[in-house]
Scaffold this motif. Structure first.
Motif, mmCIF file in Angstrom:
data_model
loop_
_atom_site.group_PDB
_atom_site.id
_atom_site.type_symbol
_atom_site.label_atom_id
_atom_site.label_comp_id
_atom_site.label_asym_id
_atom_site.label_seq_id
_atom_site.Cartn_x
_atom_site.Cartn_y
_atom_site.Cartn_z
ATOM 1 N N ALA A 1 24.351 32.326 -22.600
ATOM 2 C CA ALA A 1 23.545 33.418 -23.346
ATOM 3 C C ALA A 1 22.089 33.241 -23.066
ATOM 4 O O ALA A 1 21.614 34.334 -23.191
ATOM 5 C CB ALA A 1 23.870 33.011 -24.838
ATOM 6 N N ILE A 2 21.503 32.175 -23.183
ATOM 7 C CA ILE A 2 19.930 31.864 -23.059
ATOM 8 C C ILE A 2 19.711 32.239 -21.638
ATOM 9 O O ILE A 2 18.617 32.752 -21.440
ATOM 10 C CB ILE A 2 19.642 30.301 -23.303
ATOM 11 C CG1 ILE A 2 19.844 30.272 -24.848
ATOM 12 C CG2 ILE A 2 18.203 30.199 -22.986
ATOM 13 C CD1 ILE A 2 19.752 28.582 -25.079
ATOM 14 N N ALA A 3 20.378 31.616 -20.676
ATOM 15 C CA ALA A 3 20.017 32.269 -19.335
ATOM 16 C C ALA A 3 20.073 33.736 -19.092
ATOM 17 O O ALA A 3 19.272 34.319 -18.517
ATOM 18 C CB ALA A 3 21.001 31.656 -18.402
ATOM 19 N N LEU A 4 21.117 34.628 -19.455
ATOM 20 C CA LEU A 4 21.219 35.975 -19.441
ATOM 21 C C LEU A 4 20.318 36.638 -20.292
ATOM 22 O O LEU A 4 19.637 37.662 -19.876
ATOM 23 C CB LEU A 4 22.821 36.231 -20.164
ATOM 24 C CG LEU A 4 22.935 37.940 -19.622
ATOM 25 C CD1 LEU A 4 22.967 38.251 -18.488
ATOM 26 C CD2 LEU A 4 24.436 38.240 -20.410
ATOM 27 N N GLY A 5 20.038 36.195 -21.727
ATOM 28 C CA GLY A 5 19.015 36.714 -22.538
ATOM 29 C C GLY A 5 17.562 36.437 -21.643
ATOM 30 O O GLY A 5 16.858 37.681 -21.665
ATOM 31 N N VAL A 6 17.034 35.558 -21.238
ATOM 32 C CA VAL A 6 16.037 35.311 -20.584
ATOM 33 C C VAL A 6 15.832 36.249 -19.338
ATOM 34 O O VAL A 6 14.687 36.954 -19.256
ATOM 35 C CB VAL A 6 15.430 33.749 -20.357
ATOM 36 C CG1 VAL A 6 14.354 33.754 -19.428
ATOM 37 C CG2 VAL A 6 15.457 33.138 -21.571
ATOM 38 N N TYR A 7 16.885 36.239 -18.776
ATOM 39 C CA TYR A 7 16.826 37.268 -17.407
ATOM 40 C C TYR A 7 16.732 38.486 -18.029
ATOM 41 O O TYR A 7 15.909 39.332 -17.030
ATOM 42 C CB TYR A 7 18.061 36.690 -16.592
ATOM 43 C CG TYR A 7 18.000 37.428 -15.197
ATOM 44 C CD1 TYR A 7 17.237 37.019 -14.201
ATOM 45 C CD2 TYR A 7 18.687 38.707 -15.212
ATOM 46 C CE1 TYR A 7 17.055 37.688 -12.857
ATOM 47 C CE2 TYR A 7 18.710 39.316 -13.850
ATOM 48 C CZ TYR A 7 17.895 38.823 -12.727
ATOM 49 O OH TYR A 7 17.976 39.436 -11.608
ATOM 50 N N ALA A 8 17.808 39.109 -18.884
ATOM 51 C CA ALA A 8 17.424 40.595 -18.966
ATOM 52 C C ALA A 8 16.434 40.781 -19.471
ATOM 53 O O ALA A 8 16.057 42.020 -19.402
ATOM 54 C CB ALA A 8 19.101 40.559 -19.700
ATOM 55 N N VAL A 9 15.678 39.807 -20.709
ATOM 56 C CA VAL A 9 14.427 40.606 -21.156
ATOM 57 C C VAL A 9 13.453 40.513 -20.338
ATOM 58 O O VAL A 9 12.599 41.353 -20.393
ATOM 59 C CB VAL A 9 14.228 39.402 -22.544
ATOM 60 C CG1 VAL A 9 12.980 40.006 -23.205
ATOM 61 C CG2 VAL A 9 15.491 40.127 -23.563
ATOM 62 N N PHE A 10 13.053 39.357 -19.635
ATOM 63 C CA PHE A 10 11.784 39.008 -18.932
ATOM 64 C C PHE A 10 11.798 39.217 -17.469
ATOM 65 O O PHE A 10 10.820 39.934 -16.886
ATOM 66 C CB PHE A 10 11.449 37.603 -18.850
ATOM 67 C CG PHE A 10 11.303 37.317 -20.657
ATOM 68 C CD1 PHE A 10 10.130 37.721 -21.024
ATOM 69 C CD2 PHE A 10 12.004 36.456 -21.029
ATOM 70 C CE1 PHE A 10 9.662 37.661 -22.384
ATOM 71 C CE2 PHE A 10 11.751 35.950 -22.428
ATOM 72 C CZ PHE A 10 10.840 36.547 -23.102
ATOM 73 N N LEU A 11 13.057 39.377 -16.699
ATOM 74 C CA LEU A 11 13.056 39.689 -15.138
ATOM 75 C C LEU A 11 13.801 41.023 -14.956
ATOM 76 O O LEU A 11 13.366 41.556 -13.748
ATOM 77 C CB LEU A 11 13.689 38.503 -14.585
ATOM 78 C CG LEU A 11 13.091 37.064 -14.959
ATOM 79 C CD1 LEU A 11 14.041 35.959 -14.377
ATOM 80 C CD2 LEU A 11 11.783 36.969 -14.344
ATOM 81 N N LEU A 12 14.556 41.425 -15.640
ATOM 82 C CA LEU A 12 15.428 42.582 -15.157
ATOM 83 C C LEU A 12 14.664 43.804 -15.262
ATOM 84 O O LEU A 12 13.982 44.063 -16.630
ATOM 85 C CB LEU A 12 16.866 42.699 -15.768
ATOM 86 C CG LEU A 12 17.831 43.427 -15.210
ATOM 87 C CD1 LEU A 12 18.332 42.696 -13.860
ATOM 88 C CD2 LEU A 12 19.171 43.422 -16.160
#
Lengths: 137, 120
Positions: free
Chosen positions: B35-46
């Protein structure tokens, strides 16, 4: 002497009944743990709603656009905010419980302090989520 | 004779529930990491938009990883809800009914999530 004994009589709780919950003062760790359960049960009930949102986000481009419309509804925002709180509280208390299982911070004072820290972490993050949801951020 | 049957079978003891207790913690750690990995990736990098978001779930390994995570979630929720019912619901038949409804609810969610993931 019997009078002072009478005066100092404290309420006694054995198996706590639902009607006694309000008068029963749970320690901070117990209260955080109770909310851990409540937030978990809340997310359990919301699973189909979350899957529906996940489906809308992935199914097609038009459904993705429709998701934005769903998100614009104030009631949906309120529900999402509740679920954000539930997830954050559940996650933070969950990490605390795993640390306690590993005997980290298991002493009475440390455990009482970490039970309060749960709110110092989860509530500001919930506030951030609220600002994001209601378009301030 | 197998350990689980016969006069020497274990009916009570410290190991009852240990597997569920451990599974709940293992699944919790897995979910937190995902959840943390997907959340950080989706919010900041995607980049925002449908293409990038849906594209994330196109590779088979991502579908499989997400489905495994959902199954971990289902097991985690089952242990947790069972615990709540065991603590608060005393009449046996209502507790049994709650167990059955919970399992049906979770099975339906798991099957639906397969359909969602493989429609991308």
């Amino acid at each position: 002497m019997s009078a002072t004994v009478q005066e100092k009589k404290r309420p006694e709780f054995r198996n706590i009944h639902v009607t006694q919950i309000i008068r029963y003062r749970l320690p901070a760790g117990g209260f955080a743990s109770f909310l851990h359960r409540a937030s978990g049960a809340l997310m359990f009930l919301a699973l189909p709603f979350l899957l529906w949102l996940f489906d809308l986000s992935l199914a097609s481009e038009p459904s993705y656009v429709r998701l934005a419309e769903v998100f614009s509804n104030w009631f949906v925002k309120l529900v999402l905010l509740g679920l954000c709180w539930a997830l954050l509280h559940h996650l933070v208390t969950g990490i605390r419980h795993v640390l306690l299982d590993l005997h980290v911070g298991i002493e009475k004072e440390a455990a009482a302090r970490s039970a309060l820290w749960v709110y110092f972490i989860s509530l500001p993050l919930t506030l951030l989520a609220a600002l994001r949801l209601f378009g301030v951020l | 004779m197998a350990a689980g049957i016969g006069p020497k079978r274990l009916v009570v003891g410290a190991h009852y529930g240990l597997r569920d207790w451990l599974a709940q913690r293992v699944t919790a750690v897995l979910m937190a990491v995902y959840a943390i990995a997907l959340g950080v990736y989706a919010v900041f990098l995607l980049p925002s938009g449908y293409e990038a978001w849906a594209g994330l779930f196109v590779p088979l390994w991502m579908k499989v990883a997400t489905l495994v995570l959902i199954l971990a979630l289902v097991y985690h929720v089952w242990v947790g809800m069972r615990e709540i019912f065991m603590d608060y619901v005393k009449p046996t038949w209502i507790r049994l009914l709650a167990y059955v409804l919970t399992l049906l609810w979770l099975a339906a969610c798991a099957v639906w999530s397969v359909q969602i993931l493989w429609s991308v």
